[in-house]
Design an enzyme around this catalytic site. Structure first.
Site, PDB file in Angstrom:
ATOM      1  N   SER A 219      31.603 -23.753 -21.244  1.00 39.88           N
ATOM      2  CA  SER A 219      31.424 -23.793 -19.790  1.00 39.88           C
ATOM      3  C   SER A 219      32.113 -25.097 -19.460  1.00 39.88           C
ATOM      4  CB  SER A 219      29.885 -23.910 -19.468  1.00 39.88           C
ATOM      5  OG  SER A 219      29.594 -24.088 -18.143  1.00 39.88           O
TER       6      SER A 219
ATOM      7  N   TYR B 143      21.784 -28.008 -20.289  1.00 38.55           N
ATOM      8  CA  TYR B 143      22.922 -26.964 -20.388  1.00 38.55           C
ATOM      9  C   TYR B 143      24.097 -27.687 -20.654  1.00 38.55           C
ATOM     10  CZ  TYR B 143      25.382 -22.577 -18.805  1.00 38.55           C
ATOM     11  OH  TYR B 143      26.443 -21.474 -18.967  1.00 38.55           O
TER      12      TYR B 143
HETATM   13  P1  NAD Z   1      24.025 -12.988 -18.247  1.00 36.15           P
HETATM   14  O1  NAD Z   1      22.847 -13.616 -17.828  1.00 36.15           O
HETATM   15  O2  NAD Z   1      24.291 -12.146 -17.096  1.00 36.15           O
HETATM   16  O3  NAD Z   1      23.976 -12.510 -19.533  1.00 36.15           O
HETATM   17  C1  NAD Z   1      23.392 -12.952 -20.534  1.00 36.15           C
HETATM   18  C2  NAD Z   1      22.918 -12.110 -21.583  1.00 36.15           C
HETATM   19  O4  NAD Z   1      22.423 -12.638 -22.536  1.00 36.15           O
HETATM   20  C3  NAD Z   1      21.868 -11.158 -20.864  1.00 36.15           C
HETATM   21  O5  NAD Z   1      22.272  -9.696 -21.007  1.00 36.15           O
HETATM   22  C4  NAD Z   1      20.538 -11.229 -21.548  1.00 36.15           C
HETATM   23  O6  NAD Z   1      19.785 -10.391 -21.784  1.00 36.15           O
HETATM   24  C5  NAD Z   1      21.329 -11.840 -23.150  1.00 36.15           C
HETATM   25  N1  NAD Z   1      20.406 -12.633 -23.691  1.00 36.15           N
HETATM   26  C6  NAD Z   1      19.604 -13.695 -23.378  1.00 36.15           C
HETATM   27  N2  NAD Z   1      18.993 -14.317 -24.523  1.00 36.15           N
HETATM   28  C7  NAD Z   1      19.307 -13.665 -25.456  1.00 36.15           C
HETATM   29  C8  NAD Z   1      19.056 -13.660 -26.799  1.00 36.15           C
HETATM   30  N3  NAD Z   1      18.080 -14.570 -27.436  1.00 36.15           N
HETATM   31  N4  NAD Z   1      19.589 -12.793 -27.813  1.00 36.15           N
HETATM   32  C9  NAD Z   1      20.429 -11.807 -27.406  1.00 36.15           C
HETATM   33  N5  NAD Z   1      20.746 -11.803 -26.059  1.00 36.15           N
HETATM   34  C10 NAD Z   1      20.417 -12.553 -25.184  1.00 36.15           C
HETATM   35  O7  NAD Z   1      24.755 -14.517 -18.071  1.00 36.15           O
HETATM   36  P2  NAD Z   1      26.345 -14.478 -17.825  1.00 36.15           P
HETATM   37  O8  NAD Z   1      26.506 -15.332 -16.378  1.00 36.15           O
HETATM   38  O9  NAD Z   1      27.228 -13.247 -18.126  1.00 36.15           O
HETATM   39  O10 NAD Z   1      26.828 -15.680 -19.004  1.00 36.15           O
HETATM   40  C11 NAD Z   1      27.575 -15.294 -20.290  1.00 36.15           C
HETATM   41  C12 NAD Z   1      27.897 -16.575 -20.996  1.00 36.15           C
HETATM   42  O11 NAD Z   1      28.819 -17.355 -20.148  1.00 36.15           O
HETATM   43  C13 NAD Z   1      26.643 -17.527 -21.211  1.00 36.15           C
HETATM   44  O12 NAD Z   1      26.889 -18.048 -22.510  1.00 36.15           O
HETATM   45  C14 NAD Z   1      27.051 -18.305 -20.099  1.00 36.15           C
HETATM   46  O13 NAD Z   1      26.369 -19.719 -20.549  1.00 36.15           O
HETATM   47  C15 NAD Z   1      28.301 -18.726 -19.862  1.00 36.15           C
HETATM   48  N6  NAD Z   1      28.874 -19.038 -18.680  1.00 36.15           N
HETATM   49  C16 NAD Z   1      28.426 -18.507 -17.457  1.00 36.15           C
HETATM   50  C17 NAD Z   1      29.033 -19.015 -16.249  1.00 36.15           C
HETATM   51  C18 NAD Z   1      28.609 -18.439 -14.839  1.00 36.15           C
HETATM   52  O14 NAD Z   1      28.963 -18.778 -13.925  1.00 36.15           O
HETATM   53  N7  NAD Z   1      27.765 -17.359 -14.993  1.00 36.15           N
HETATM   54  C19 NAD Z   1      29.852 -20.032 -16.236  1.00 36.15           C
HETATM   55  C20 NAD Z   1      30.159 -20.646 -17.310  1.00 36.15           C
HETATM   56  C21 NAD Z   1      29.746 -20.169 -18.684  1.00 36.15           C
END
Ligand code: NAD
Length: 281
Positions: free
Chosen positions: A164, A177
Protein backbone atom coordinates in the site's frame (compact mmCIF):
# COMPACT_ATOMS: atom_id res chain seq x y z
CA UNK A 1 11.24 -8.86 -29.86
CA UNK A 2 7.47 -9.02 -29.57
CA UNK A 3 6.37 -9.96 -26.04
CA UNK A 4 2.92 -10.96 -24.86
CA UNK A 5 1.31 -12.28 -21.72
CA UNK A 6 0.19 -15.88 -21.90
CA UNK A 7 -0.65 -17.59 -18.62
CA UNK A 8 -2.29 -20.64 -20.18
CA UNK A 9 -1.70 -23.71 -18.03
CA UNK A 10 -0.60 -21.67 -15.00
CA UNK A 11 -2.31 -22.12 -11.65
CA UNK A 12 -2.77 -18.89 -9.71
CA UNK A 13 -3.88 -18.76 -6.08
CA UNK A 14 -5.26 -15.43 -4.92
CA UNK A 15 -5.80 -14.97 -1.19
CA UNK A 16 -8.50 -12.47 -0.35
CA UNK A 17 -9.65 -13.37 -3.86
CA UNK A 18 -13.28 -12.53 -3.16
CA UNK A 19 -12.42 -8.92 -2.28
CA UNK A 20 -12.70 -5.82 -4.42
CA UNK A 21 -9.10 -5.66 -5.67
CA UNK A 22 -8.23 -9.32 -5.79
CA UNK A 23 -11.37 -10.50 -7.55
CA UNK A 24 -10.44 -8.05 -10.30
CA UNK A 25 -6.89 -9.42 -10.38
CA UNK A 26 -8.30 -12.95 -10.63
CA UNK A 27 -10.44 -11.91 -13.60
CA UNK A 28 -7.41 -10.46 -15.36
CA UNK A 29 -5.41 -13.64 -14.72
CA UNK A 30 -8.23 -15.77 -16.12
CA UNK A 31 -8.54 -13.48 -19.13
CA UNK A 32 -4.91 -14.38 -19.89
CA UNK A 33 -5.52 -18.10 -19.56
CA UNK A 34 -4.62 -18.89 -15.92
CA UNK A 35 -6.65 -21.30 -13.85
CA UNK A 36 -7.47 -19.30 -10.74
CA UNK A 37 -8.07 -20.32 -7.16
CA UNK A 38 -10.16 -17.81 -5.28
CA UNK A 39 -9.04 -18.39 -1.73
CA UNK A 40 -10.95 -16.46 0.91
CA UNK A 41 -12.26 -16.65 4.45
CA UNK A 42 -15.68 -16.10 2.96
CA UNK A 43 -16.40 -19.32 1.07
CA UNK A 44 -19.72 -18.23 -0.43
CA UNK A 45 -18.15 -15.10 -1.87
CA UNK A 46 -15.13 -17.06 -3.14
CA UNK A 47 -17.37 -19.57 -4.89
CA UNK A 48 -19.43 -16.81 -6.45
CA UNK A 49 -16.34 -15.09 -7.89
CA UNK A 50 -14.95 -18.42 -9.15
CA UNK A 51 -18.27 -19.31 -10.81
CA UNK A 52 -18.44 -15.92 -12.51
CA UNK A 53 -14.86 -16.24 -13.73
CA UNK A 54 -15.26 -19.71 -15.17
CA UNK A 55 -18.40 -18.64 -17.00
CA UNK A 56 -16.98 -15.38 -18.31
CA UNK A 57 -13.57 -16.62 -19.42
CA UNK A 58 -14.23 -20.31 -20.13
CA UNK A 59 -11.27 -21.31 -18.00
CA UNK A 60 -11.54 -23.30 -14.75
CA UNK A 61 -11.69 -21.38 -11.49
CA UNK A 62 -11.99 -22.83 -8.01
CA UNK A 63 -13.50 -21.07 -4.99
CA UNK A 64 -12.00 -22.29 -1.76
CA UNK A 65 -12.21 -21.38 1.90
CA UNK A 66 -9.01 -20.80 3.88
CA UNK A 67 -7.88 -18.51 6.65
CA UNK A 68 -4.50 -16.95 5.83
CA UNK A 69 -3.69 -17.01 9.55
CA UNK A 70 -4.39 -20.70 10.01
CA UNK A 71 -1.71 -22.96 8.61
CA UNK A 72 -3.87 -26.07 8.82
CA UNK A 73 -6.67 -24.57 6.78
CA UNK A 74 -4.10 -23.45 4.19
CA UNK A 75 -2.57 -26.94 4.06
CA UNK A 76 -6.00 -28.52 3.52
CA UNK A 77 -6.82 -25.99 0.81
CA UNK A 78 -3.49 -26.73 -0.90
CA UNK A 79 -4.35 -30.43 -1.01
CA UNK A 80 -7.60 -29.63 -2.80
CA UNK A 81 -5.85 -27.21 -5.16
CA UNK A 82 -3.18 -29.79 -6.05
CA UNK A 83 -5.81 -32.50 -6.61
CA UNK A 84 -7.92 -30.19 -8.76
CA UNK A 85 -5.33 -28.25 -10.76
CA UNK A 86 -1.85 -29.62 -9.95
CA UNK A 87 1.08 -27.47 -8.84
CA UNK A 88 0.73 -23.82 -7.90
CA UNK A 89 2.67 -21.42 -10.17
CA UNK A 90 1.50 -18.01 -9.00
CA UNK A 91 0.57 -16.76 -5.54
CA UNK A 92 -1.02 -13.38 -4.93
CA UNK A 93 -1.08 -12.51 -1.25
CA UNK A 94 -4.08 -10.19 -1.34
CA UNK A 95 -5.84 -10.73 2.00
CA UNK A 96 -5.18 -7.66 4.12
CA UNK A 97 -6.73 -4.58 5.55
CA UNK A 98 -7.07 -2.08 8.35
CA UNK A 99 -9.13 -2.03 11.55
CA UNK A 100 -10.90 0.92 13.20
CA UNK A 101 -9.48 -0.34 16.55
CA UNK A 102 -5.97 0.52 15.32
CA UNK A 103 -6.96 3.93 13.91
CA UNK A 104 -6.72 7.21 15.84
CA UNK A 105 -9.64 9.65 15.72
CA UNK A 106 -7.40 12.69 15.25
CA UNK A 107 -4.59 13.14 12.76
CA UNK A 108 -2.28 15.18 14.99
CA UNK A 109 -2.32 15.27 18.76
CA UNK A 110 -2.72 18.77 20.24
CA UNK A 111 -1.47 17.92 23.72
CA UNK A 112 -4.12 20.23 25.24
CA UNK A 113 -6.15 19.56 28.43
CA UNK A 114 -9.41 19.45 26.46
CA UNK A 115 -8.20 16.70 24.19
CA UNK A 116 -9.53 13.21 24.91
CA UNK A 117 -6.59 10.79 25.17
CA UNK A 118 -8.73 8.03 23.65
CA UNK A 119 -8.89 10.02 20.38
CA UNK A 120 -5.09 9.96 20.04
CA UNK A 121 -2.21 7.51 19.99
CA UNK A 122 -3.11 6.63 23.60
CA UNK A 123 -6.50 5.29 22.53
CA UNK A 124 -5.10 2.77 20.07
CA UNK A 125 -6.01 -0.78 21.05
CA UNK A 126 -3.30 -3.42 21.24
CA UNK A 127 -5.84 -5.97 19.98
CA UNK A 128 -6.26 -3.74 16.93
CA UNK A 129 -2.50 -3.79 16.35
CA UNK A 130 -2.41 -7.57 16.71
CA UNK A 131 -5.27 -7.96 14.26
CA UNK A 132 -3.78 -5.66 11.63
CA UNK A 133 -0.22 -6.98 11.96
CA UNK A 134 -1.42 -10.55 11.85
CA UNK A 135 -3.65 -10.11 8.82
CA UNK A 136 -1.22 -8.08 6.72
CA UNK A 137 2.14 -9.53 7.70
CA UNK A 138 1.51 -13.06 8.93
CA UNK A 139 -1.32 -13.30 6.41
CA UNK A 140 1.37 -12.89 3.74
CA UNK A 141 4.01 -15.00 5.47
CA UNK A 142 1.99 -18.14 6.26
CA UNK A 143 0.32 -18.63 2.83
CA UNK A 144 3.74 -18.14 1.24
CA UNK A 145 5.19 -20.87 3.45
CA UNK A 146 2.40 -23.24 2.46
CA UNK A 147 1.74 -22.43 -1.19
CA UNK A 148 5.28 -21.82 -2.47
CA UNK A 149 6.52 -25.36 -1.79
CA UNK A 150 5.31 -26.45 -5.26
CA UNK A 151 7.31 -23.60 -6.79
CA UNK A 152 10.50 -24.75 -5.08
CA UNK A 153 9.93 -28.28 -6.37
CA UNK A 154 9.34 -27.16 -9.95
CA UNK A 155 12.07 -24.47 -9.75
CA UNK A 156 9.77 -21.73 -10.97
CA UNK A 157 7.03 -19.55 -9.62
CA UNK A 158 5.93 -16.04 -8.87
CA UNK A 159 4.78 -14.45 -5.63
CA UNK A 160 3.09 -11.07 -5.60
CA UNK A 161 2.38 -9.33 -2.31
CA UNK A 162 -0.17 -6.56 -2.01
CA UNK A 163 1.28 -3.57 -0.18
CA UNK A 164 0.00 0.00 0.00
CA UNK A 165 1.01 3.66 -0.30
CA UNK A 166 1.28 3.89 3.48
CA UNK A 167 4.20 1.44 3.40
CA UNK A 168 6.57 4.13 2.08
CA UNK A 169 5.44 6.97 4.33
CA UNK A 170 2.83 6.33 7.02
CA UNK A 171 -0.58 7.92 6.63
CA UNK A 172 -2.04 9.75 9.61
CA UNK A 173 -4.44 7.81 11.86
CA UNK A 174 -3.58 4.31 10.60
CA UNK A 175 -0.46 3.55 12.61
CA UNK A 176 -0.77 -0.23 12.62
CA UNK A 177 -1.78 -0.61 8.98
CA UNK A 178 1.11 1.61 7.82
CA UNK A 179 3.70 -0.29 9.85
CA UNK A 180 2.24 -3.65 8.83
CA UNK A 181 2.41 -2.80 5.12
CA UNK A 182 5.97 -1.48 5.57
CA UNK A 183 6.80 -4.92 6.94
CA UNK A 184 5.28 -6.47 3.82
CA UNK A 185 7.69 -4.44 1.65
CA UNK A 186 10.64 -5.42 3.79
CA UNK A 187 9.64 -9.08 3.68
CA UNK A 188 9.15 -8.90 -0.09
CA UNK A 189 12.77 -7.81 -0.49
CA UNK A 190 14.03 -10.33 2.02
CA UNK A 191 12.25 -13.26 0.40
CA UNK A 192 13.22 -12.15 -3.11
CA UNK A 193 16.87 -12.48 -2.11
CA UNK A 194 16.32 -15.70 -0.19
CA UNK A 195 14.53 -17.31 -3.17
CA UNK A 196 16.71 -15.75 -5.86
CA UNK A 197 18.43 -19.02 -6.80
CA UNK A 198 15.27 -21.15 -6.70
CA UNK A 199 13.55 -19.78 -9.81
CA UNK A 200 10.92 -18.01 -7.71
CA UNK A 201 10.46 -14.26 -8.05
CA UNK A 202 8.92 -12.19 -5.26
CA UNK A 203 7.54 -8.69 -5.84
CA UNK A 204 4.83 -6.41 -4.54
CA UNK A 205 2.36 -3.91 -5.87
CA UNK A 206 1.55 -0.81 -3.82
CA UNK A 207 -1.87 0.50 -4.80
CA UNK A 208 -2.60 4.16 -4.30
CA UNK A 209 -6.01 5.35 -3.23
CA UNK A 210 -9.04 3.45 -4.32
CA UNK A 211 -12.47 3.98 -2.87
CA UNK A 212 -13.58 0.58 -1.56
CA UNK A 213 -15.68 -0.83 1.29
CA UNK A 214 -12.58 -1.16 3.43
CA UNK A 215 -11.78 2.56 3.54
CA UNK A 216 -15.19 4.04 2.85
CA UNK A 217 -15.62 4.90 6.57
CA UNK A 218 -12.59 7.19 6.29
CA UNK A 219 -13.23 8.66 2.86
CA UNK A 220 -16.96 9.29 2.61
CA UNK A 221 -19.17 11.01 5.18
CA UNK A 222 -21.70 8.37 6.26
CA UNK A 223 -24.52 10.89 6.69
CA UNK A 224 -24.07 13.22 3.74
CA UNK A 225 -22.35 10.89 1.26
CA UNK A 226 -19.89 13.74 0.55
CA UNK A 227 -16.12 13.20 0.34
CA UNK A 228 -14.49 13.76 3.75
CA UNK A 229 -11.74 16.36 4.27
CA UNK A 230 -9.35 13.37 4.26
CA UNK A 231 -10.52 12.42 0.77
CA UNK A 232 -9.96 15.98 -0.42
CA UNK A 233 -6.43 15.83 0.96
CA UNK A 234 -5.78 12.58 -0.85
CA UNK A 235 -7.00 13.98 -4.13
CA UNK A 236 -4.92 17.13 -3.62
CA UNK A 237 -1.88 14.91 -3.04
CA UNK A 238 -2.54 12.74 -6.08
CA UNK A 239 -1.20 14.50 -9.17
CA UNK A 240 -3.82 12.75 -11.33
CA UNK A 241 -6.48 14.23 -8.99
CA UNK A 242 -8.70 11.17 -8.75
CA UNK A 243 -9.07 7.81 -7.01
CA UNK A 244 -7.83 4.75 -8.87
CA UNK A 245 -9.91 1.72 -9.78
CA UNK A 246 -9.17 -1.97 -9.17
CA UNK A 247 -8.94 -2.46 -12.97
CA UNK A 248 -6.04 -0.02 -13.06
CA UNK A 249 -3.93 -2.36 -10.92
CA UNK A 250 -4.17 -5.32 -13.23
CA UNK A 251 -1.63 -4.19 -15.86
CA UNK A 252 1.15 -3.98 -13.28
CA UNK A 253 0.00 -7.23 -11.67
CA UNK A 254 0.11 -9.05 -15.04
CA UNK A 255 3.55 -7.64 -15.74
CA UNK A 256 4.86 -8.87 -12.39
CA UNK A 257 3.41 -12.39 -12.61
CA UNK A 258 4.36 -12.99 -16.25
CA UNK A 259 7.63 -13.57 -18.06
CA UNK A 260 7.64 -9.91 -19.09
CA UNK A 261 9.30 -9.28 -15.71
CA UNK A 262 11.49 -12.41 -15.68
CA UNK A 263 14.57 -10.45 -14.47
CA UNK A 264 12.59 -8.49 -11.88
CA UNK A 265 12.54 -9.57 -8.25
CA UNK A 266 12.36 -7.71 -4.94
CA UNK A 267 10.57 -4.61 -6.25
CA UNK A 268 7.51 -2.83 -4.90
CA UNK A 269 5.76 -0.97 -7.69
CA UNK A 270 3.47 1.94 -6.80
CA UNK A 271 0.29 2.28 -8.87
CA UNK A 272 -0.87 5.52 -7.40
CA UNK A 273 -1.59 8.31 -9.87
CA UNK A 274 1.71 9.92 -8.85
CA UNK A 275 1.00 10.12 -5.09
CA UNK A 276 4.39 8.74 -3.99
CA UNK A 277 6.28 11.07 -6.33
CA UNK A 278 4.57 14.28 -5.23
CA UNK A 279 5.89 16.49 -2.45
CA UNK A 280 2.72 18.57 -2.41
CA UNK A 281 4.48 21.63 -3.78
P1 NAD B 1 -11.47 -6.29 0.60
O1 NAD B 1 -11.85 -6.09 2.02
O2 NAD B 1 -12.43 -5.97 -0.48
O3 NAD B 1 -11.00 -7.79 0.40
C1 NAD B 1 -10.27 -8.50 1.34
C2 NAD B 1 -10.68 -9.96 1.24
O4 NAD B 1 -9.85 -10.68 2.14
C3 NAD B 1 -12.14 -10.20 1.66
O5 NAD B 1 -12.81 -10.97 0.67
C4 NAD B 1 -12.02 -10.97 2.97
O6 NAD B 1 -13.03 -11.94 3.16
C5 NAD B 1 -10.66 -11.65 2.80
N1 NAD B 1 -10.04 -11.96 4.07
C6 NAD B 1 -10.01 -11.18 5.20
N2 NAD B 1 -9.38 -11.83 6.19
C7 NAD B 1 -8.99 -13.03 5.67
C8 NAD B 1 -8.31 -14.13 6.21
N3 NAD B 1 -7.90 -14.15 7.49
N4 NAD B 1 -8.08 -15.20 5.41
C9 NAD B 1 -8.52 -15.21 4.13
N5 NAD B 1 -9.17 -14.19 3.56
C10 NAD B 1 -9.41 -13.11 4.33
O7 NAD B 1 -10.11 -5.50 0.44
P2 NAD B 1 -9.46 -4.77 -0.81
O8 NAD B 1 -9.76 -3.32 -0.67
O9 NAD B 1 -9.78 -5.45 -2.08
O10 NAD B 1 -7.92 -4.95 -0.47
C11 NAD B 1 -7.15 -6.05 -0.95
C12 NAD B 1 -5.69 -5.80 -0.59
O11 NAD B 1 -5.27 -4.53 -1.11
C13 NAD B 1 -5.43 -5.73 0.91
O12 NAD B 1 -4.18 -6.31 1.19
C14 NAD B 1 -5.38 -4.24 1.19
O13 NAD B 1 -4.65 -3.96 2.33
C15 NAD B 1 -4.72 -3.75 -0.08
N6 NAD B 1 -4.94 -2.34 -0.42
C16 NAD B 1 -6.20 -1.82 -0.57
C17 NAD B 1 -6.35 -0.49 -0.94
C18 NAD B 1 -7.70 0.11 -1.13
O14 NAD B 1 -7.78 1.33 -1.37
N7 NAD B 1 -8.77 -0.67 -1.04
C19 NAD B 1 -5.23 0.32 -1.15
C20 NAD B 1 -3.97 -0.24 -0.97
C21 NAD B 1 -3.84 -1.57 -0.63
Amino acid sequence: MKESIDLTGKVAVITGGAGVICSEMARALAAHGARTVICDLNFQAARKVADEISQEFAVASLGISANVLDRESLESSKKIINETFGNIDILINGAGGNSPAATTKVEKMEGSDEEKPEDTFFGLKLEGFDKVFDLNFKGTLIPTMVYSTDMVKQKSGVILNVSSMNSYRPLTKIAAYSAAKASVNNFTQWLAVHFSKTGIRVNAIAPGFLLTDQNRFLLVDEKTGELTPRSRKILNSTPMERFGTPEELTGTMLYLVSDLSRFVTGVIIPVDGGFSAYSGV
